[in-house]
Design a protein around this motif. Structure first.
Motif, PDB file in Angstrom:
ATOM      1  N   GLY A  40     -57.233  -4.300 -26.883  1.00 13.51           N
ATOM      2  CA  GLY A  40     -56.755  -3.776 -25.532  1.00 13.51           C
ATOM      3  C   GLY A  40     -57.762  -2.511 -25.278  1.00 13.51           C
ATOM      4  O   GLY A  40     -57.953  -2.388 -23.997  1.00 13.51           O
ATOM      5  N   SER A  41     -58.192  -1.848 -26.388  1.00 18.12           N
ATOM      6  CA  SER A  41     -59.199  -0.985 -26.346  1.00 18.12           C
ATOM      7  C   SER A  41     -59.777  -0.556 -27.624  1.00 18.12           C
ATOM      8  O   SER A  41     -59.401  -1.123 -28.454  1.00 18.12           O
ATOM      9  N   GLU A  42     -61.093  -0.159 -27.659  1.00 20.37           N
ATOM     10  CA  GLU A  42     -61.469   0.382 -28.766  1.00 20.37           C
ATOM     11  C   GLU A  42     -60.675   0.968 -29.924  1.00 20.37           C
ATOM     12  O   GLU A  42     -60.186   1.864 -29.619  1.00 20.37           O
ATOM     13  N   ARG A  69     -59.312   3.369 -32.394  1.00 17.33           N
ATOM     14  CA  ARG A  69     -59.410   4.777 -32.637  1.00 17.33           C
ATOM     15  C   ARG A  69     -59.632   4.970 -34.232  1.00 17.33           C
ATOM     16  O   ARG A  69     -59.111   4.260 -34.974  1.00 17.33           O
TER      17      ARG A  69
END
Length: 554
Positions: A276-278, A280
């Motif tokens: 969904g996103s990099e 963390r």
């Protein structure tokens, strides 16, 4: 049996590479270029220059500090000495690798874990940044094996992959960066087959196909990353899961119950977390970590050559190891560690008379370079004596050898108090030569706590308990830890030990009461339940001797 919850919040990476080609013959060169660097927790032998050796020491100290902050419940103190060798380039490293570069893959670093100690080797060429990733990865495997021997394989590999991304970035250190090859695999494959990953128990289930290996490592890394991002609650559940998995049962059902999620839903959450996103990373400011303190000095030739020879000997490279030990003695004819190394090789070669003379010379010099080296010398010497004691018939000579072995193990533990193997062997020695079994129990009980991955120590402890007439404690080990290990042969051996010694005690009582025939029948029954062929043969020989003596007395 549950372990305390571990508040994991972050983890480490791995670039393991191994090939099957025969290694080059070890030929040490440029001895005057080598240095010995010491930090709070590591000793590094290197020919990469003082500054680079200091960088290696600092990197390892910072990694250890970060790991201790992110996983504070894990025991980071090594129960065995650790030697680190940082080579200046591929040519210098080549003779000391357990394989050779092949198929476009370079071996940049390796971690060899042995009961006698741990060995880390790496290519310290600044152009090969991946060297540290390999070491970080393997170091995490060692920590998991030592602290959580029942951890599932996906957790072990995923955690190592997570932490292998450890890096200093400006004024902070970072772990948990995305691993490019895993991210690429996840983007290209929609079917994670998480159930298959959770069920993997043995490496053979992973490495038979490249596709399976890619899935296993990518999904394992991704799952660990997802769980560690879940905070303390997820960390507590993860600790519970590891404990439950070690106790047996279906790994998929256990995961679903502990985390209260169906596998299909978990796969959807995992994809959102990773794609969904990099993902963390976790970061710790450098200012919060203790500044590494390192000291570097020129490496004396004899200790250096003996250390490299010890590495080669524990890699099974006996011919190269012997050349190193011999060259060390050329520099210093009285150097104890080199004589101990040659004695170790002679024992492995079955040349025990030659080994005995070399051991006496080595031990007389008190072990050579530092406490850890001296401890290893006394440990190996004790093993030599104990092997001789086992080969002797019960009597004065066996007792003298076992007593001397116990003293050697005690000296090893005195020189290096963290050396758990020395305590384990000190307890084990009380199984031989008529030594008091009760006196060995405290040493083996402590070693059992320090080396939780060692199932063989549980068997030895059972043997000491039954010989000290503490059968209830022996049965508690069999029904507890041993039953949970999933090692049927070890469980059978321990159960046999309890039954065998019950028969032997009954036989001894029969002899004391003048019931010789009943005593012989009980001993024969004890032999009949013994599945270990070597032990069975020794018992038969002793029974034959006893029957002949009793026949002569009649």
């Amino acid at each position: 049996m549950k372990r305390p919850a571990l508040p994991f919040r972050a983890a480490v990476l791995a670039l393991a590479a191994a090939a099957l080609a025969a290694p080059a013959a070890a030929q040490p060169a440029y001895l005057d270029a080598w240095t010995r660097t010491a930090s709070a927790h590591f000793e590094i032998w290197s020919d990469a220059g003082p500054e680079r050796a200091a960088e290696v020491a600092s990197a390892l100290e910072r990694f250890r500090a970060v790991f201790s902050r992110l996983a504070p419940e894990l025991e980071l103190a090594s129960p065995a000495p650790t030697r680190i060798f940082a080579f200046r380039d591929a040519d210098s490293y080549g003779p000391y690798k357990t394989g050779a570069d092949a198929g476009g893959v370079k071996i940049l670093g390796q971690f060899l874990s042995h009961r006698d100690g741990n060995y880390i080797t790496l290519n310290a060429d600044p152009g090969f940044l991946g060297s540290f990733a390999v070491v970080y990865h393997e170091f995490v495997h060692y920590l998991v094996q030592h602290n959580l021997p029942g951890a599932p394989r996906w957790f072990n590999e995923g955690l190592a992959e997570y932490y292998s991304t450890f890096a200093v970035e400006g004024d902070r250190v970072v772990v948990g960066r995305p691993v490019a090859r895993h991210m690429q695999w996840l983007r290209e494959h929609s079917d994670l087959r998480l159930e298959d990953v959770l069920r993997v128990r043995r490496p053979a289930q992973v490495f038979d196909e490249a596709q399976k290996a890619g899935r296993f490592y990518a999904v394992s890394w991704g799952l660990v990353h997802y769980l560690l991002a879940g905070g303390d609650e997820a960390g507590a559940r993860l600790a519970e899961l590891i404990s439950e998995t070690a106790s047996g049962g279906d790994p998929v059902a256990t995961f679903e119950r502990v985390f209260e999620v169906r596998i299909g839903e978990l796969e959807r959450r995992l994809r959102r977390h990773l794609l969904g996103s990099e993902p963390r990373a976790a970061a710790v400011p450098l200012a919060r970590l203790p500044a590494p303190e390192v000291a570097t000095e020129p490496a004396p030739p004899a200790p250096l050559l003996a250390a490299l020879g010890d590495l080669l000997a524990h890699m099974g490279r006996e011919a190269e190891a012997e050349r190193h030990f011999a060259l060390a003695l050329d520099y210093d004819p009285g150097f104890a560690d080199a004589r101990a190394g040659l004695a170790y090789l002679r024992d492995r070669q079955g040349r025990h008379a030659e080994a005995a003379a070399l051991w006496e010379q080595a031990v007389a010099a008190e072990g050579g370079e530092g406490a850890a080296a001296g401890a290893l010398t006394h440990l190996l010497y004790g093993r030599h004596l104990l092997a001789r004691a086992r080969g002797e018939a019960p009597g004065r000579e066996a007792a003298l050898l076992a007593t001397a072995a116990e003293a050697a193990f005690a000296r090893a533990a005195e020189l290096a108090p963290e050396f758990a193997e020395a305590r384990a062997m000190r307890g084990y020695a009380h199984l031989f030569g008529g030594l008091d079994p009760a006196a060995g129990i405290p040493h083996l009980e402590r070693a059992r706590r320090e080396l939780p991955e060692r199932s063989d120590l549980l068997l030895a402890l059972v043997q000491l308990y039954v010989r000290a007439d503490r059968e209830a404690e022996a049965r508690a080990v069999v029904d507890g830890d041993l039953a949970l290990r999933g090692e049927p042969e070890l469980l059978q051996a321990a159960s046999e030990e309890i039954e065998r010694w019950g028969l032997i005690r009954s036989a001894n009582r029969a002899f004391a009461e003048g019931q010789a025939d009943r005593g012989l029948r009980l001993l024969d029954e004890a032999i009949s339940i013994t599945s270990d062929p070597e032990l069975r043969m020794r018992m038969e020989e002793r029974l034959d001797t006893l029957e002949r003596r009793m026949g002569a007395e009649r």
